[in-house]
Design a protein around this motif. Structure first.
Motif, PDB file in Angstrom:
ATOM      1  N   ASN A  52       0.827  -1.212   0.000  1.00 24.69           N
ATOM      2  CA  ASN A  52       0.000   0.000   0.000  1.00 24.69           C
ATOM      3  C   ASN A  52       0.858   1.257   0.000  1.00 24.69           C
ATOM      4  OD1 ASN A  52      -2.823  -0.724  -0.064  1.00 24.69           O
ATOM      5  ND2 ASN A  52      -2.506  -1.662   1.934  1.00 24.69           N
ATOM      6  N   ILE A  53       1.906   1.265   0.792  1.00 29.20           N
ATOM      7  CA  ILE A  53       2.801   2.427   0.834  1.00 29.20           C
ATOM      8  C   ILE A  53       3.450   2.639  -0.532  1.00 29.20           C
ATOM      9  CG2 ILE A  53       4.969   3.316   1.798  1.00 29.20           C
ATOM     10  CD1 ILE A  53       4.119   1.940   4.467  1.00 29.20           C
ATOM     11  N   ILE A  54       3.961   1.565  -1.118  1.00 26.11           N
ATOM     12  CA  ILE A  54       4.598   1.666  -2.431  1.00 26.11           C
ATOM     13  C   ILE A  54       3.607   2.122  -3.488  1.00 26.11           C
ATOM     14  CG2 ILE A  54       5.610   0.296  -4.298  1.00 26.11           C
ATOM     15  CD1 ILE A  54       7.114  -1.266  -2.092  1.00 26.11           C
ATOM     16  N   ALA A  55       2.404   1.567  -3.472  1.00 23.53           N
ATOM     17  CA  ALA A  55       1.390   1.944  -4.466  1.00 23.53           C
ATOM     18  C   ALA A  55       1.041   3.426  -4.370  1.00 23.53           C
ATOM     19  CB  ALA A  55       0.141   1.086  -4.292  1.00 23.53           C
ATOM     20  N   ILE A  56       0.907   3.929  -3.157  1.00 24.39           N
ATOM     21  CA  ILE A  56       0.569   5.345  -2.974  1.00 24.39           C
ATOM     22  C   ILE A  56       1.727   6.236  -3.412  1.00 24.39           C
ATOM     23  CG2 ILE A  56       0.114   7.121  -1.226  1.00 24.39           C
ATOM     24  CD1 ILE A  56      -1.521   4.905   0.289  1.00 24.39           C
ATOM     25  N   VAL A  57       2.926   5.926  -2.955  1.00 25.76           N
ATOM     26  CA  VAL A  57       4.091   6.751  -3.290  1.00 25.76           C
ATOM     27  C   VAL A  57       4.364   6.721  -4.790  1.00 25.76           C
ATOM     28  CG1 VAL A  57       6.596   6.978  -2.999  1.00 25.76           C
ATOM     29  CG2 VAL A  57       5.127   6.614  -1.004  1.00 25.76           C
ATOM     30  N   LEU A  58       4.364   5.527  -5.379  1.00 25.06           N
ATOM     31  CA  LEU A  58       4.601   5.429  -6.820  1.00 25.06           C
ATOM     32  C   LEU A  58       3.478   6.084  -7.613  1.00 25.06           C
ATOM     33  CD1 LEU A  58       6.104   1.883  -7.525  1.00 25.06           C
ATOM     34  CD2 LEU A  58       7.199   4.101  -7.762  1.00 25.06           C
ATOM     35  N   GLY A  59       2.258   5.899  -7.161  1.00 22.26           N
ATOM     36  CA  GLY A  59       1.132   6.513  -7.864  1.00 22.26           C
ATOM     37  C   GLY A  59       1.266   8.022  -7.930  1.00 22.26           C
ATOM     38  N   TRP A  60       1.545   8.628  -6.802  1.00 21.15           N
ATOM     39  CA  TRP A  60       1.702  10.086  -6.764  1.00 21.15           C
ATOM     40  C   TRP A  60       2.973  10.519  -7.498  1.00 21.15           C
ATOM     41  CZ3 TRP A  60       0.550  10.953  -0.877  1.00 21.15           C
ATOM     42  CH2 TRP A  60      -0.822  10.850  -0.663  1.00 21.15           C
ATOM     43  N   GLY A  61       4.064   9.844  -7.197  1.00 18.89           N
ATOM     44  CA  GLY A  61       5.352  10.225  -7.778  1.00 18.89           C
ATOM     45  C   GLY A  61       5.389  10.084  -9.290  1.00 18.89           C
ATOM     46  N   VAL A  62       4.972   8.941  -9.792  1.00 19.79           N
ATOM     47  CA  VAL A  62       4.976   8.723 -11.236  1.00 19.79           C
ATOM     48  C   VAL A  62       4.023   9.687 -11.924  1.00 19.79           C
ATOM     49  CG1 VAL A  62       4.385   7.052 -13.054  1.00 19.79           C
ATOM     50  CG2 VAL A  62       5.768   6.332 -11.110  1.00 19.79           C
ATOM     51  N   SER A  63       2.849   9.879 -11.346  1.00 18.71           N
ATOM     52  CA  SER A  63       1.882  10.812 -11.941  1.00 18.71           C
ATOM     53  C   SER A  63       2.445  12.234 -11.982  1.00 18.71           C
ATOM     54  CB  SER A  63       0.581  10.809 -11.159  1.00 18.71           C
ATOM     55  OG  SER A  63      -0.053   9.561 -11.256  1.00 18.71           O
ATOM     56  N   PHE A  64       3.081  12.651 -10.919  1.00 18.92           N
ATOM     57  CA  PHE A  64       3.653  13.991 -10.850  1.00 18.92           C
ATOM     58  C   PHE A  64       4.748  14.176 -11.895  1.00 18.92           C
ATOM     59  CE2 PHE A  64       6.771  17.012  -9.086  1.00 18.92           C
ATOM     60  CZ  PHE A  64       5.971  18.142  -9.003  1.00 18.92           C
ATOM     61  N   ILE A  65       5.693  13.236 -11.915  1.00 19.78           N
ATOM     62  CA  ILE A  65       6.819  13.332 -12.856  1.00 19.78           C
ATOM     63  C   ILE A  65       6.335  13.244 -14.299  1.00 19.78           C
ATOM     64  CG2 ILE A  65       8.904  12.147 -13.666  1.00 19.78           C
ATOM     65  CD1 ILE A  65       9.384  11.439 -10.654  1.00 19.78           C
ATOM     66  N   LEU A  66       5.444  12.287 -14.571  1.00 20.67           N
ATOM     67  CA  LEU A  66       4.939  12.168 -15.935  1.00 20.67           C
ATOM     68  C   LEU A  66       4.102  13.371 -16.333  1.00 20.67           C
ATOM     69  CD1 LEU A  66       4.014   8.391 -16.171  1.00 20.67           C
ATOM     70  CD2 LEU A  66       5.977   9.563 -17.167  1.00 20.67           C
ATOM     71  N   GLY A  67       3.365  13.932 -15.385  1.00 17.08           N
ATOM     72  CA  GLY A  67       2.606  15.138 -15.678  1.00 17.08           C
ATOM     73  C   GLY A  67       3.506  16.265 -16.125  1.00 17.08           C
ATOM     74  N   ILE A  68       4.602  16.448 -15.433  1.00 18.47           N
ATOM     75  CA  ILE A  68       5.564  17.484 -15.808  1.00 18.47           C
ATOM     76  C   ILE A  68       6.160  17.184 -17.184  1.00 18.47           C
ATOM     77  CG2 ILE A  68       7.832  18.485 -15.245  1.00 18.47           C
ATOM     78  CD1 ILE A  68       7.041  18.183 -12.273  1.00 18.47           C
ATOM     79  N   LEU A  69       6.543  15.921 -17.401  1.00 22.12           N
ATOM     80  CA  LEU A  69       7.131  15.552 -18.695  1.00 22.12           C
ATOM     81  C   LEU A  69       6.139  15.723 -19.844  1.00 22.12           C
ATOM     82  CD1 LEU A  69       9.201  12.377 -17.738  1.00 22.12           C
ATOM     83  CD2 LEU A  69      10.072  14.617 -18.428  1.00 22.12           C
ATOM     84  N   ILE A  70       4.902  15.366 -19.613  1.00 26.02           N
ATOM     85  CA  ILE A  70       3.893  15.500 -20.670  1.00 26.02           C
ATOM     86  C   ILE A  70       3.653  16.972 -20.994  1.00 26.02           C
ATOM     87  CG2 ILE A  70       1.441  15.167 -21.204  1.00 26.02           C
ATOM     88  CD1 ILE A  70       1.689  12.458 -19.681  1.00 26.02           C
ATOM     89  N   VAL A  71       3.573  17.799 -19.968  1.00 24.40           N
ATOM     90  CA  VAL A  71       3.350  19.233 -20.189  1.00 24.40           C
ATOM     91  C   VAL A  71       4.543  19.855 -20.912  1.00 24.40           C
ATOM     92  CG1 VAL A  71       3.137  21.464 -19.009  1.00 24.40           C
ATOM     93  CG2 VAL A  71       1.740  19.536 -18.297  1.00 24.40           C
ATOM     94  N   THR A  72       5.757  19.480 -20.537  1.00 23.71           N
ATOM     95  CA  THR A  72       6.940  20.106 -21.137  1.00 23.71           C
ATOM     96  C   THR A  72       7.276  19.549 -22.510  1.00 23.71           C
ATOM     97  OG1 THR A  72       8.398  18.593 -19.942  1.00 23.71           O
ATOM     98  CG2 THR A  72       7.971  20.734 -18.928  1.00 23.71           C
ATOM     99  N   THR A  73       7.018  18.260 -22.738  1.00 24.16           N
ATOM    100  CA  THR A  73       7.380  17.661 -24.030  1.00 24.16           C
ATOM    101  C   THR A  73       6.198  17.512 -24.967  1.00 24.16           C
ATOM    102  OG1 THR A  73       7.052  15.380 -23.274  1.00 24.16           O
ATOM    103  CG2 THR A  73       9.254  16.336 -22.971  1.00 24.16           C
ATOM    104  N   GLY A  74       5.007  17.422 -24.415  1.00 20.75           N
ATOM    105  CA  GLY A  74       3.828  17.220 -25.245  1.00 20.75           C
ATOM    106  C   GLY A  74       3.644  15.779 -25.698  1.00 20.75           C
ATOM    107  N   ILE A  75       4.444  14.879 -25.177  1.00 21.35           N
ATOM    108  CA  ILE A  75       4.365  13.473 -25.571  1.00 21.35           C
ATOM    109  C   ILE A  75       3.353  12.766 -24.664  1.00 21.35           C
ATOM    110  CG2 ILE A  75       5.640  11.317 -25.898  1.00 21.35           C
ATOM    111  CD1 ILE A  75       8.185  13.033 -26.169  1.00 21.35           C
TER     112      ILE A  75
END
Length: 122
Positions: A52-75
């Motif tokens: 549960n801890i890993i799922a929450i941390v990865l869920g937030w972390g991956v979403s945050f990082i990918l959100g930034i990458l998607i906004v900056t790269t448009g991919i």
């Protein structure tokens, strides 16, 4: 003999319930396990807590990082990375749940053994 069977069943029930979100874990721990500890219940509760801890941390972390990458790269296809992470967590969850249903102390892939040492007080 009958009390021993009840204890085993309670450990199995708490084990299974702990797999259903962090709320299920809290119910399993406080309502079923805390006052009637079993070896199986402890084993599975440790694993599901770490999952549960890993799922929450990865869920937030991956979403945050990918959100930034998607906004900056448009991919937009970077979203698939998030789906792969979620799929991996789901597969680990299924393997653990099957072990709990079968009443086995079978470690989850990748995190099972680590959970036993990290949360040994449960």
């Amino acid at each position: 003999m009958e009390n021993n069977m009840t204890t085993t069943d309670n450990g199995k029930t708490a084990s299974i319930i702990s797999y259903f979100t962090i709320i299920g874990w809290l119910i399993a721990y406080f309502a079923m396990h805390k006052d009637n500890k079993t070896e199986l219940g402890s084993y599975q509760l440790r694993q599901t807590l770490l999952l549960n801890i890993i799922a929450i941390v990865l869920g937030w972390g991956v979403s945050f990082i990918l959100g930034i990458l998607i906004v900056t790269t448009g991919i937009l296809s970077l979203v698939y990375i998030s789906h792969l992470v979620q799929l991996a967590i789901f597969i680990i969850w299924i393997i653990g749940l099957i072990g709990a249903i079968n009443g086995q102390k079978k470690p989850m892939p990748i995190i099972g053994e680590k959970a036993q040492t990290m949360f040994d007080s449960i």
